[in-house]
Design an enzyme around this catalytic site. Structure first.
Site, mmCIF file in Angstrom:
data_model
loop_
_atom_site.group_PDB
_atom_site.id
_atom_site.type_symbol
_atom_site.label_atom_id
_atom_site.label_comp_id
_atom_site.label_asym_id
_atom_site.label_seq_id
_atom_site.Cartn_x
_atom_site.Cartn_y
_atom_site.Cartn_z
ATOM 1 N N SER A 30 0.853 -1.175 0.000
ATOM 2 C CA SER A 30 0.000 0.000 0.000
ATOM 3 C C SER A 30 0.895 1.232 0.000
ATOM 4 O O SER A 30 2.049 1.179 0.416
ATOM 5 C CB SER A 30 -0.852 -0.063 1.269
ATOM 6 O OG SER A 30 -0.959 1.191 1.876
ATOM 7 N N LYS A 77 0.531 -3.699 5.145
ATOM 8 C CA LYS A 77 -0.637 -4.162 4.427
ATOM 9 C C LYS A 77 -0.292 -4.928 3.151
ATOM 10 O O LYS A 77 0.559 -4.520 2.374
ATOM 11 C CB LYS A 77 -1.515 -2.962 4.074
ATOM 12 C CG LYS A 77 -2.979 -3.323 4.045
ATOM 13 C CD LYS A 77 -3.830 -2.085 3.976
ATOM 14 C CE LYS A 77 -5.181 -2.415 3.410
ATOM 15 N NZ LYS A 77 -5.442 -1.761 2.162
ATOM 16 N N ASN A 93 -2.236 -6.150 -0.101
ATOM 17 C CA ASN A 93 -3.498 -6.073 -0.824
ATOM 18 C C ASN A 93 -3.639 -7.217 -1.832
ATOM 19 O O ASN A 93 -2.683 -7.548 -2.522
ATOM 20 C CB ASN A 93 -3.594 -4.745 -1.566
ATOM 21 C CG ASN A 93 -3.841 -3.586 -0.620
ATOM 22 O OD1 ASN A 93 -4.534 -3.750 0.376
ATOM 23 N ND2 ASN A 93 -3.266 -2.442 -0.927
ATOM 24 N N ARG A 150 -30.235 -2.671 -41.735
ATOM 25 C CA ARG A 150 -29.028 -2.290 -40.982
ATOM 26 C C ARG A 150 -29.435 -1.179 -40.043
ATOM 27 O O ARG A 150 -29.989 -0.168 -40.478
ATOM 28 C CB ARG A 150 -27.906 -1.790 -41.899
ATOM 29 C CG ARG A 150 -26.605 -1.484 -41.107
ATOM 30 C CD ARG A 150 -25.477 -0.984 -42.002
ATOM 31 N NE ARG A 150 -25.375 -1.825 -43.172
ATOM 32 C CZ ARG A 150 -24.762 -1.468 -44.297
ATOM 33 N NH1 ARG A 150 -24.167 -0.292 -44.380
ATOM 34 N NH2 ARG A 150 -24.735 -2.279 -45.331
#
Lengths: 363, 363, 363, 363
Positions: free
Chosen positions: B261, B267, B269, B295
């Site tokens: 982080s 941390k 993640n 079309r």
């Protein structure tokens, strides 16, 4: 049966009934009954218990409105049913979990509703095929980006509708509707080694497919069903949309069935076709495959109204498209007369294409 | 190759390349080349013309950025290409229309991208199968509505992922990618009776299916492809989503690959899994089946970026899920330790289910 | 600047540039610079550090492609930038988290893109107002359900377009673009009591609103922005859609700017209007408000490409609608001639309505 | 009142009633009554006619089920009503068209349903504010990407919910609900110069806003309403989603109200929160702004069930979120105990933020 939220305007009564709370409850009862019988056959519960449970599970035995209302408190409609059934016999629901009952019931509801959708859809296809055949020589302008391009025939246009509708129908027919049985965590543990056998018998009893694994946490088949309904609704909407464009005052090449206006005596509205497009545009169920662990907290529950609504409105789109084509007046003279002079320089449509499409359809 | 709008963060370079403007242009060139050859083989255009056109259609011959920018003025990217090819040889694009080139090119782009998606997806499935096998005895809590329910095994959980991923893959594999050829109005008229033969040869040359009818105005197969991509992305997202939940600080049962982080040294993640979920959530292409006549004026054109994006992000979801599983550390001890005491009253998972799933997968 | 996934066909270069990876990176740099200055001003970091950081944050200093590619590994593009900035000065990014930088940058990107959208939109509105005024007496048929209903005027039709476009513009203008600053958990804790002051200064420095609370976990404003973009795109698409219908061969009441066909010399395609509708139909960003805790794992990250794409394509829809109206030939004679005889029984439009709309627009 | 398609499980009875066919019919009657009175006041129709019409328009006078079923044939529910009213008095519906009645009725239905939603929403906000205040010192972990990040407080978390809910509520409150009157083509022609006056009186009589122009063909306000409902549902779903995560067995920081499981005695399911998320996920009405000319053929009609459903399920999401918070047990000890040791290095949340949010809320 009463409806709310406008369904009666868009959905035929039989489809609304087939997807109603009452029929979901009937389907849940059918699952509990079949589970009891399968369990008894596999020797997991006593045979007399199975019969007592089966008796209590007769259609219409319980009050759907009450069950749904009570279901709010526990976030599922199976719990109030199971509570009642256990009062009848303690072996009721043995080894199963709410999700088994609701998921399998969802498949049963889908199965019945799909048959009703097919009835409508087959009539749509028949009408397309008839128009393709009858109008193989009815020249009209092909229009791209809403500009006249080259000559085509109304028969070829109808053949194009036919192929779209039938491709979508085949996709829907190919969706495998499977029984779900896993117990509290999807492990079949509570059946003491007989889980796979009970699952096999359950599927057989209900006329559903046997899945490779309990699918409580794998919603691919639900999303596949939802996607196939979108195809069917869209293929019908395409037909109805083209009819609306052909019926424009300035084009006037068809007159679809419809009714008057509240304000203008001269006006003829393409009502069935409009209902078809509006119903088709309602079919966009959001099935979230990314649910949490062994049962998701929100995404799963959201499937129930989403799928019920998608089945109902797909049926509505198909039924209204059928009405549109069944009552369609085709103005071949006007089609020819509308062809812009510049299109005279271009060759006529290859008329073997219609045969090709009809052969594919018949084959 | 450069990207914009964040694609490089979510989509592997090979997928981005496979769905890039440059590859769409290459695919359009491949279609013009194959059309010229098929037309020459059918005797519709002279053989030397076909060779001249084929030469001009070598990949990378034209500037994709220029073609796209010029395409804005005429609302399609084929016109600027066709203009250039006609300067090379007047037989270029004979009998065809822009939509034939773009639709068939779209199928070629989808074909290549699908192969790349399969590569990722097969690796995801292999990882699921490996985890299912390795962890058939790794007990953990099954969690429903995010509450611990009964014991299961991590192997059975992985087996559930496996079935979802493989079912979605099979659905995607079953989508028929077909050549489109119809000419200005979808009538094949400009081929003087040889249209069906040219369509047959074109499809063969490009390794695409031959459709029952030109499908310019029938978008069922495009919507079916889009729906199958949603299934694949969703099935991958389900795996990644579960990994994220298992990796929660308070759960700690797996450590997925990831990074630090900007604000907190401690941390870790679950970055790959987050990318997988985010990429999966981008896959919701809206293909409108209700287009106008031969079309549509808007709905068709909107398919191009929608499908390119869906192919790219489905590949992104699959690739990031593969990364997630390939680098996943499984903490079997923690799984066991986390099981709440109350779950001790419930029997263990039926371990034949894993074999059943692996057999189904292998079969 | 190169694009991929067809953007160059639908989106003007300036809008593509404004929403490109490069500009997101510039915006992230601008946020880091403003944060450093605000923090210095509040006495949270030393002034010389702020200046060193600000110098490093000059636009174009870093390579967007590299940053995005590295961002894949950590599931966000701020981390690679922050790493580089911290090598310049250890006070860089002090107190902040990746999401602060990306969210605030998103608002800056939106701000610039919104201005570009407004430019296009204001020209659309001007054209509508001009047509309303010029054609207040140009009688034409009002068409409901695509059937001629009663007489109206082209001026009143254009006035209706005007009101829709301006209402949507006002909605978009009313969306408050706010700075985000919360730090790792949205608590502003790392600013030692000076968090609110830094947030205030940051917002001021960047010309963004100051929110009632850090909004890292509250995505209402993002969804509100996305919804307003849908309104703008839709209001433009409505104009373009009506133009396409009026330009139909059989109606012929307007000739919008456009180009030829690859297959037919006689054909004039309403190209700009088609691009407008197709671009508008791409604007359906799915912002998921139900994210997990203090930063969601997937839903937040999916916002970046979703919003970038929505901004770009809304601009594309507006620009192409502007082109459509700016080059529109109105065939007043044909409008009158097309009115069906039955409409002669109905009174003419109330012509004060146009004044009413123009007054509302001017006021 | 009966429901179908699962509504009773997700939507409180009062909301279901407020959006039911019966109430739409009542609202259509109210519009016809107000139109008659306004027209009489403006001198457009005779006063005694107005009174006769008003008498016939008493709530409950007509059978909603019949009206809806008949409405299928003409693709709108106003025609069967108008037919009946004209039998009462020939001046009924004078100058108006079906769309005027249905659009204005839709606004009346929305107005009533919005009030009911506000009631629920205000209680949600009050609960958030109470929790924010009570738990300003209740430390817990902030979680980003579902990893513990830094310390926060439960009070600050609740303050974040509060701001989201109130922002969404303010957005919904700001949507202007306006009367619609235009007559057959939106020209007000049939009122002989008195159209604007009648529109003014009609709006006044019904307590609705007076629009700048009839908005039959400009659906911006409908889409804006739909978008605001999505915000409200999403903001509620965010709260409920966080509660579900906090209630996880391994987290255990809150116990939301709920019920037992059919299979496991020990299990406590977060039922209300699950209902809230499921209901919120149903709120994704697709309002198509790109309709044809003066009344679209499909898109308009699809608005009715889409909006009815969105109003009902938004109410359902708000009501279930209210239940969730009203009955929420907060385990402050567990919150503190769960904080990972590494978080000890980080400073506590800035506690002025809660005051700031409460002040903003109160102000």
């Amino acid at each position: 049966m009463r409806s709310s939220l406008f369904e009666a305007l868009f959905v035929p009564e039989e489809l609304l009934l087939a997807t109603s709370d009452a029929r979901w409850l009937d389907a849940m009862c059918a699952v509990e009954r079949a589970l009891a019988r399968a369990s008894a056959q596999a020797g997991v519960i006593p045979a007399p218990a199975a019969e007592a449970i089966a008796d209590a599970c007769a259609p219409g035995h319980f009050d759907a409105a009450k069950i749904m209302a009570e279901g709010h408190r526990v976030a599922n409609p199976a719990e109030p049913l199971v509570r009642r059934l256990r009062e009848v016999n303690e072996w009721a629901h043995h080894g199963a979990t709410s999700q088994d009952i609701i998921d399998t019931a969802m498949m049963l509801v889908a199965k019945t509703a799909r048959e009703l959708i097919f009835e409508q859809l087959d009539a749509v296809a028949e009408n397309c095929a008839r128009l393709a055949d009858e109008h193989r020589a009815t020249e009209m302008a092909a229009r791209t980006l809403l500009q006249q391009a080259v000559p085509t025939t109304f028969g070829l246009k109808a053949a194009g509708w036919l192929v779209g509708v039938v491709e979508a129908r085949r996709r829907l027919a190919a969706v495998e509707l499977a029984a779900q049985l896993g117990g509290a965590g999807g492990t079949l543990a509570a059946f003491g080694g007989k889980g796979p056998e009970v699952l096999h018998l359950l599927a057989e009893e209900l006329g559903l497919a046997e899945p490779p694994l309990p699918w409580h946490s794998n919603r691919v088949r639900v999303a596949e069903l939802a996607g196939a309904l979108e195809l069917v609704a869209g293929a019908c909407g395409k037909v109805a949309g083209d009819v609306i464009l052909l019926a424009q005052t300035e084009v006037g090449e068809v007159t679809p069935p419809g009714g008057g206006s509240t304000a203008m005596a001269h006006k003829h509205n393409p009502a069935s076709a409009v209902v078809a497009v509006a119903a088709a545009r309602q079919v966009a169920p959001r099935i979230d495959l990314i649910g949490e662990h062994e049962r998701s907290a929100g995404a799963w529950q959201a499937e129930w109204p989403a799928l019920a609504q998608a089945l109902a409105y797909t049926g509505g789109a198909a039924a209204a498209t059928r009405e549109t084509l069944a009552g369609l007046e085709v103005h071949a003279e006007r089609m020819r007369a509308n062809i812009a002079p510049e299109l005279g320089d271009y060759p006529a449509a290859d008329d073997t294409l219609i045969d090709r499409a009809l052969e594919w359809y018949g084959g």
